[in-house]
Motif scaffolding. Sequence first.
Motif, PDB file in Angstrom:
ATOM      1  N   TYR A 138     -10.840   3.179   3.944  1.00 13.58           N
ATOM      2  CA  TYR A 138      -9.465   2.664   4.061  1.00 13.58           C
ATOM      3  C   TYR A 138      -8.732   4.066   3.639  1.00 13.58           C
ATOM      4  O   TYR A 138      -7.923   4.208   3.686  1.00 13.58           O
ATOM      5  N   GLY A 139      -9.360   5.198   3.224  1.00 13.23           N
ATOM      6  CA  GLY A 139      -8.282   6.162   2.887  1.00 13.23           C
ATOM      7  C   GLY A 139      -8.694   6.078   1.289  1.00 13.23           C
ATOM      8  O   GLY A 139      -8.849   5.668   0.864  1.00 13.23           O
ATOM      9  N   GLU A 140      -7.182   7.531   0.770  1.00 15.77           N
ATOM     10  CA  GLU A 140      -6.835   7.807  -0.727  1.00 15.77           C
ATOM     11  C   GLU A 140      -5.879   6.505  -0.688  1.00 15.77           C
ATOM     12  O   GLU A 140      -4.203   7.515  -0.066  1.00 15.77           O
ATOM     13  N   THR A 141      -5.495   5.437  -0.498  1.00 12.47           N
ATOM     14  CA  THR A 141      -4.478   4.675  -0.920  1.00 12.47           C
ATOM     15  C   THR A 141      -4.458   3.668  -2.325  1.00 12.47           C
ATOM     16  O   THR A 141      -5.245   3.900  -2.861  1.00 12.47           O
ATOM     17  N   ASP A 164      -6.814  14.328   0.868  1.00 11.85           N
ATOM     18  CA  ASP A 164      -6.947  13.596  -0.393  1.00 11.85           C
ATOM     19  C   ASP A 164      -6.775  13.837  -1.466  1.00 11.85           C
ATOM     20  O   ASP A 164      -7.240  14.603  -2.144  1.00 11.85           O
ATOM     21  N   TRP A 165      -5.782  13.069  -2.300  1.00  9.62           N
ATOM     22  CA  TRP A 165      -5.308  13.087  -3.454  1.00  9.62           C
ATOM     23  C   TRP A 165      -5.562  13.025  -4.881  1.00  9.62           C
ATOM     24  O   TRP A 165      -5.032  13.117  -5.645  1.00  9.62           O
ATOM     25  N   ILE A 166      -6.399  11.505  -4.482  1.00  5.93           N
ATOM     26  CA  ILE A 166      -6.954  10.867  -5.697  1.00  5.93           C
ATOM     27  C   ILE A 166      -8.788  11.127  -6.192  1.00  5.93           C
ATOM     28  O   ILE A 166      -8.922  10.908  -5.500  1.00  5.93           O
ATOM     29  N   GLY A 190       1.212  -1.305  -0.093  1.00 10.53           N
ATOM     30  CA  GLY A 190       0.424  -0.084  -0.182  1.00 10.53           C
ATOM     31  C   GLY A 190       0.583   1.084   0.227  1.00 10.53           C
ATOM     32  O   GLY A 190       2.085   1.146   0.427  1.00 10.53           O
ATOM     33  N   PHE A 191       0.482   2.645  -0.619  1.00 13.33           N
ATOM     34  CA  PHE A 191       0.808   3.197  -1.049  1.00 13.33           C
ATOM     35  C   PHE A 191       0.073   4.621  -0.293  1.00 13.33           C
ATOM     36  O   PHE A 191      -0.535   4.481  -1.374  1.00 13.33           O
TER      37      PHE A 191
END
Length: 184
Positions: free
Chosen positions: A98-101, A66-68, A56-57
């Motif tokens: 799960y966040g933006e990963t 949130d970058w995606i 995971g990144f």
Amino acid sequence: MIKLNRIASVLALTCATLAAHADVVIQNLSATSTHISFDIIGTITVQGSGYHHQFGFGHVSDPSLDWINSFNGAASSVSVSGPTKQGISGVYDLTGVYGETVWTVSSTAWLIGDQIDLHYDLVGDFNLANFHADGLGFQNGFTQGPAIEGANNLLVISHVPEPMTLALVGLGLVGAAASRRHRS
């Protein structure tokens, strides 16, 4: 004295090598609003709580970044080279709780000590105002939550070699040169 020089130079070069490969580093980062690419190189030294066939990144510093905006998994890829143990069969984005990963999947689990050399090529719509390498992490093993857990973060931001690593390499080379000069 010659033996001492040789021992010191070998020890310094060994320490420099260990310092340079102790964790995972990000290199060759290139980011635009539609394309982000980078290399992840190093050794797995810690693992998350489960799903060790996944890398995971994503964010470790602030899960609200949130970058995606959108992610094109079909156009994105992760390629492997060098001493990497196995291939990557898929790359995808997790959102919501799960966040933006970004996550990748392999056929079998990765182990502590495995060497990795991965090239990420991500395509989508990215919010570059929120994308900062210093706030991102890399993890082996999926951990449910809004971001990569700091305790499981493998990523060490290293755009240039660390001064200690360079000093140890220099010391080793000086010792090797002095040893060679005394031998002639």
